[in-house]
Design an enzyme around this catalytic site. Structure first.
Site, PDB file in Angstrom:
ATOM      1  N   ASP A 130      14.064  23.264  21.826  1.00  0.00           N
ATOM      2  CA  ASP A 130      14.868  23.501  20.630  1.00  0.00           C
ATOM      3  C   ASP A 130      16.326  23.684  21.076  1.00  0.00           C
ATOM      4  O   ASP A 130      16.630  23.782  22.263  1.00  0.00           O
ATOM      5  CB  ASP A 130      14.356  24.702  19.831  1.00  0.00           C
ATOM      6  CG  ASP A 130      14.862  24.668  18.377  1.00  0.00           C
ATOM      7  OD1 ASP A 130      15.746  23.842  18.072  1.00  0.00           O
ATOM      8  OD2 ASP A 130      14.401  25.468  17.560  1.00  0.00           O
TER       9      ASP A 130
HETATM   10  C1  BGC Z   1      16.255  24.583  14.832  1.00  0.00           C
HETATM   11  C2  BGC Z   1      15.385  23.364  14.831  1.00  0.00           C
HETATM   12  C3  BGC Z   1      16.218  22.126  14.587  1.00  0.00           C
HETATM   13  C4  BGC Z   1      17.299  22.053  15.634  1.00  0.00           C
HETATM   14  C5  BGC Z   1      18.162  20.813  15.539  1.00  0.00           C
HETATM   15  C6  BGC Z   1      17.472  24.436  15.711  1.00  0.00           C
HETATM   16  O1  BGC Z   1      18.373  25.464  15.533  1.00  0.00           O
HETATM   17  O2  BGC Z   1      15.490  25.703  15.245  1.00  0.00           O
HETATM   18  O3  BGC Z   1      14.370  23.492  13.874  1.00  0.00           O
HETATM   19  O4  BGC Z   1      15.406  20.989  14.579  1.00  0.00           O
HETATM   20  O5  BGC Z   1      18.113  23.198  15.507  1.00  0.00           O
HETATM   21  O6  BGC Z   1      18.988  20.849  14.446  1.00  0.00           O
END
Ligand code: BGC
Length: 742
Positions: free
Chosen positions: A263
Site C-alpha cells: 500500500d
Molecule cells: C489506500 C489504498 C489505495 C492507495 C492508492 C492508500 O492510501 O490505503 O486503498 O489504493 O492509497 O491510492
C-alpha cells in the site's frame, strides 16, 4: 508475447532495470506534456529510476496516458510499457453507490455489472489496473473506510469479492474494456483497534480465518491479478514485511500467484512501526515477504541493487517479482497495445452515457434501506412537500474516492424533484435549512476541501426559514447526512452522530411538524437514536452516486419500492461497537426472557441489540414467511461428503397492497462443536419480487460447504450434531427448524 519470450526478456534486463520495474511512481511526478518532474531530490531517486519505473498510479485521461506512454517508450530500451493504476472504487465518471451501499443491494450480480461499467469507462481513459475491490470485513462504524467494504459478513463479502473481480477482469484481460483487479488490503485492515485508521489490528488466528480470510480467498479464487498489502500488523508484524502472511497464507494457502503491491508508502512505514531500523532493512523484509511493487517510496530502487551485490538478497527473489510484473503487462496485452483501450473519442461517447446512468440509478434504488416508516412514505400525490436540508441541492454525493467524477454531473434531489413534480409546482418547495457542518468546522482527509462559508447569521436565517416552510407543508422531506469527507480513508470518527447543526434543524422541524421523512446520506452506520425517535420515516441512501437524486425521488414517490438490507449493523450507541450479528456464543447469553438476571452478557444502560440489525430493511409492502420446512430430519456425514444436500423451504407471501421485493435470508447455527460457533451465520439468500397477495416458495440447498468450519483439529469439515436453520427477513429471525448430522 509468449512465456518463453518473457523469460528471455527477463534475462536481458540488467539488475537495475529489473529493480526499476518494481518501482511505482505517484502521478505527481508527471506534468502536462508527459514531462517527468516531481520532488526528485527529496525522494533520492535518479532520473534513470524515474524514467524506467515500471508503473504509476493516479494518472488518468486518454490524452495524458497516451502522451506519457509514448514518451516513456522512447527511453525504454526493451520496449517494456509503463503500467497505469488507479483507485476506481465505485465508478469512474458515472459514479454508482459506495461499496457499503452495494452490500445493501444483496445483489452481487448487479455489482458485477457495475464493475464492468467502471472498467469500460476507466479503460477508455487509459487506466489498466484498479485498486479494487476492497474486501476487508468491517465491524466498527467509527472506521471511515467501512464505506469501501461490503460489510460485516464473510459470506456476503465473498460473493461481492468474486463478482467485482469478475466484473473488472472478464475472462481475458487483453480483451477491450478490461481492468486488472487488485484485492485489498491483505490482511485484516478492516479491524483497526478502536476504529482508528492505520491502528494496530488484534485478531486471534481463529477469528482471522473464520471471518476475515474468506473474502480474500474468494477474490484470489476469482483470479484477481493483484493483491495489495495492508498498513496494519498481523500477529505483531506489519503486513508489508510479514513473510508468513504473504508467502505462507497468501501465496501457499490461498494460492495467489499474481502481483503483490505494497500500500502507499507502507514499506517506509515498517520503520515507524519499529519493525525495521532503516530503509535498507525495509527493502530486505518486504522482498523476503514477496512484495513485488513498491508503491511510491523508492526503497527498492535505492536499496536492492546493493543488497543483491552484497549477497544479502538472492537475485532469484527479484527475478520472481519482475517476472510476475512482466506477466501482468503481457496479460493486459500491453506489449502489443501499450495504451490498451485509451481513446479520447470513446471517452466522450461512453462515459456518462444514458445506459451507464440508468445502471447507476438502478443500483442506487436497490441500495436504499428503509429503516423506519410510519406510513408517510411513499409521498401521497397532491400534497404540499417541503424539501429541507443541506442535501437537497448538494451534488457532493459520490463518496470519498470519486475524484475522477465531477459534482456537476450528479443529479441532486432538487433537480430530480423538479423533473417529477414540475419546476414551477406551487406545492413543492426547497430550503437549505442548515449547512452540512457547523460554520468553521475543520475538515481534513482525502482531497481536503474548503467548506462553503456559511455565517452564523445565515445559518440562523436558514433555520427559521426551514421551520416556516415546514409549518406550511403537509409533509417534510429532510435530507441530512455526513459530509462526503467525513467518511473514507483517514476519516475515523468517535462520535458517529449527525453534525450538531443538522440535529438542531431536525429537532426544530420535528417540533413543528409530525410528518417528517429523513433521507440520510452516510458512508457508515450512524447512531440514529435521536433521528429515529423524532422522524416518522428514515431512508438510508448512503453515498448514492451520479444518479442519487433521481433514485431518491423515484423511491420517495413510490415509483420504485425500497428493498435494500443492511450489510452492517447500525449500533444503538457507539459504546456497543464493534457490534455484529454473527458473534460467538457466550456462556451467559442474554435474551429478553432472562431480563431479571443481571449476571448475563449485557449492558446495564443500553440494549445488546443494535438499533438496526444486519439484514434489516423495510419496503412499501409487507411479507409473511411460513415456518421452515426441512425435507429430512437428519443427514449423514457420508452423504454430505458425497455432495448430497438437504433442503430448507419456506413460502413467502406479499401481504401488503403494492408489489415489492424481499430478500429471504438463510442462517445456520451449529449447536455444539469442537470450537465455539457463531450464534448465526448467513449461508444463503434469495430476492423475490411479488405482486400483492402473490405467494412463492423459496428453497435453499444446505450442503457440506455451508455446514463445515475449521474444527479444533484444524481441518475444515462438518462435525456431527444438531444444526438450527433459520429463514427470515433479517438476522434476528427466530423462524427455525433443526436437523441432525450423523
Ligand atoms: C489506500 C489504498 C489505495 C492507495 C492508492 C492508500 O492510501 O490505503 O486503498 O489504493 O492509497 O491510492
Amino acid at each position: 508475447m509468449k512465456q518463453e519470450q518473457l523469460l528471455e526478456l527477463l534475462q536481458e534486463l540488467s539488475l537495475e532495470e529489473k529493480i526499476h520495474q518494481m518501482l511505482q511512481l505517484p502521478g505527481a511526478y508527471y506534468e502536462e506534456g508527459a514531462k517527468l518532474t516531481g520532488p526528485m531530490q527529496e525522494s533520492g531517486l535518479t532520473e534513470e529510476m524515474l524514467q524506467q519505473a515500471g508503473s504509476v498510479l493516479s494518472i488518468y485521461g486518454a490524452k495524458e496516458i497516451t502522451a506519457i506512454q509514448e514518451e516513456y517508450l522512447k527511453h525504454q530500451p526493451h520496449g517494456i510499457p509503463l503500467l497505469f493504476m488507479l483507485d476506481v472504487i465505485n465508478g469512474y465518471r458515472t459514479v454508482y453507490p459506495i461499496p457499503l451501499a452495494q452490500g445493501a443491494m444483496f445483489d452481487p450480480a448487479l455489482s458485477k455489472e457495475l464493475a464492468q461499467m467502471a472498467a469500460k469507462e476507466a479503460a477508455v481513459s487509459g487506466v489498466q489496473v484498479t485498486f479494487s475491490p476492497m474486501v476487508d470485513l468491517v465491524r466498527d462504524a467509527r472506521w471511515g473506510r467501512v464505506m469501501e467494504s461490503t460489510g460485516e459478513d464473510p459470506y456476503l463479502n465473498s460473493l461481492y469479492a468474486r463478482a467485482m473481480v469478475e466484473g473488472y477482469q472478464g475472462e481475458d484481460l487483453a480483451e477491450p474494456y478490461r481492468l486488472a483487479a487488485c484485492v485489498k488490503h491483505f490482511a485484516g485492515y478492516g479491524a483497526p483497534t478502536a476504529g482508528r485508521d492505520y491502528n494496530t489490528v488484534e485478531l486471534s488466528e481463529r477469528t482471522f480465518r473464520e471471518y476475515y480470510l474468506p473474502a480474500y480467498q474468494a477474490g484470489v479464487d476469482a483470479g484477481a491479478a493483484m493483491v495489495m498489502t495492508s498498513f496494519n500488523t498481523v500477529n505483531g508484524i506489519p503486513a508489508t514485511g510479514n513473510r508468513p502472511l504473504m508467502r505462507g497464507v497468501l501465496r501457499e494457502e490461498l494460492g495467489f500467484d499474481g502481483v503483490l503491491i505494497s500500500d502507499w508508502a507502507a514499506m517506509q512505514e515498517l520503520i515507524p512501526h519499529g519493525y525495521c531500523a532503516d530503509r535498507r532493512e525495509a527493502a530486505l523484509r518486504s522482498l523476503e515477504a514477496g512484495v513485488d511493487i513498491d508503491m511510491t517510496t523508492g526503497i527498492y530502487s535505492q536499496q536492492l541493487a546493493e543488497l543483491v551485490r552484497e549477497g544479502k538478497v538472492e537475485e532469484a527473489l527479484l527475478d520472481e517479482a519482475v517476472l510476475r510484473i512482466l506477466e501482468l503487462k503481457n496479460k493486459l496485452g500491453l506489449f502489443e497495445h501499450p495504451t490498451k483501450d485509451a481513446d479520447a473519442e470513446a471517452e466522450k461517447t461512453l462515459q456518462l452515457c444514458d445506459e451507464h446512468r440508468a445502471l447507476a440509478r438502478k443500483a442506487a434504488e436497490e441500495s436504499f434501506v428503509l429503516l423506519k416508516n410510519e406510513g408517510i412514505l411513499p409521498l401521497e400525490p397532491g400534497k404540499k412537500v417541503a424539501f429541507i436540508g443541506p442535501y437537497v441541492e448538494n451534488p457532493e454525493i459520490h463518496g470519498a474516492w470519486s475524484f475522477m467524477a465531477s459534482a456537476e454531473d450528479a443529479v441532486t434531489i432538487k433537480q430530480a424533484a423538479q423533473n417529477w413534480f414540475g419546476a414551477e409546482n406551487p406545492l413543492i418547495s426547497y430550503h437549505p435549512g442548515a449547512p452540512v457542518l457547523e460554520p468553521g468546522s475543520p475538515l481534513s482527509g482525502l482531497g481536503s476541501q474548503v467548506l462553503p462559508q456559511v455565517t452564523q447569521e445565515e445559518t440562523e436565517r436558514w433555520l427559521s426559514e426551514a421551520v416556516e416552510a415546514a409549518k406550511a407543508a403537509d409533509v417534510v422531506v429532510l435530507a441530512l447526512g455526513e459530509h462526503r469527507l467525513q467518511t473514507g480513508e483517514a476519516a475515523s470518527r468517535a462520535d458517529i452522530t449527525l453534525p450538531e447543526v443538522q440535529m438542531r434543524l431536525l429537532e426544530r422541524v420535528c417540533d413543528v411538524h409530525s410528518k417528517v421523512a429523513v433521507v440520510l446520506f452516510s458512508g457508515r452506520p450512524l447512531d440514529l437514536r435521536r433521528v429515529v425517535a423524532r422522524a416518522e420515516a428514515v431512508l438510508e441512501v448512503w453515498m448514492p452516486g451520479t444518479e442519487g437524486g433521481s433514485a431518491i425521488v423515484n423511491v420517495l414517490t413510490g415509483q420504485v419500492s425500497p428493498q435494500g438490507k443492511l450489510p452492517m449493523s447500525f449500533p444503538y450507541a457507539v459504546g456497543q461497537v464493534p457490534v455484529h450479528y454473527n458473534e460467538y456464543a457466550t456462556g451467559r447469553p442474554y435474551s429478553p426472557e432472562v431480563e431479571a438476571d443481571r449476571f448475563r452478557s449485557r449492558y446495564l444502560d443500553i440494549p445488546n441489540a443494535p438499533l438496526f440489525p444486519f439484514g434489516f430493511g423495510l419496503g412499501y409492502t409487507t411479507f409473511a414467511v411460513s415456518p421452515v420446512m426441512l425435507d429430512v430430519e437428519s443427514i449423514s456425514l457420508a452423504a454430505l461428503e458425497a455432495g448430497e444436500t438437504l433442503t430448507a423451504r419456506v413460502s413467502v407471501t406479499n401481504t401488503g397492497r403494492v408489489a415489492g421485493t424481499e430478500t429471504v435470508q438463510l442462517y445456520l447455527r451449529d449447536v455444539a462443536a469442537s470450537v465455539v460457533r457463531p450464534v448465526k451465520e448467513l449461508k444463503g439468500f434469495e430476492k423475490v419480487t411479488l405482486q400483492p397477495g402473490e405467494c412463492t416458495t423459496v428453497s435453499f440447498a444446505i450442503g457440506k460447504d455451508a455446514l463445515s468450519f475449521e474444527t479444533a483439529g484444524g481441518q475444515r469439515r462438518v462435525e456431527p450434531g444438531r444444526f438450527v436453520v433459520f429463514v427470515g427477513t433479517d438476522s434476528t429471525t427466530e423462524n427455525a427448524a433443526a436437523f441432525d448430522c450423523r
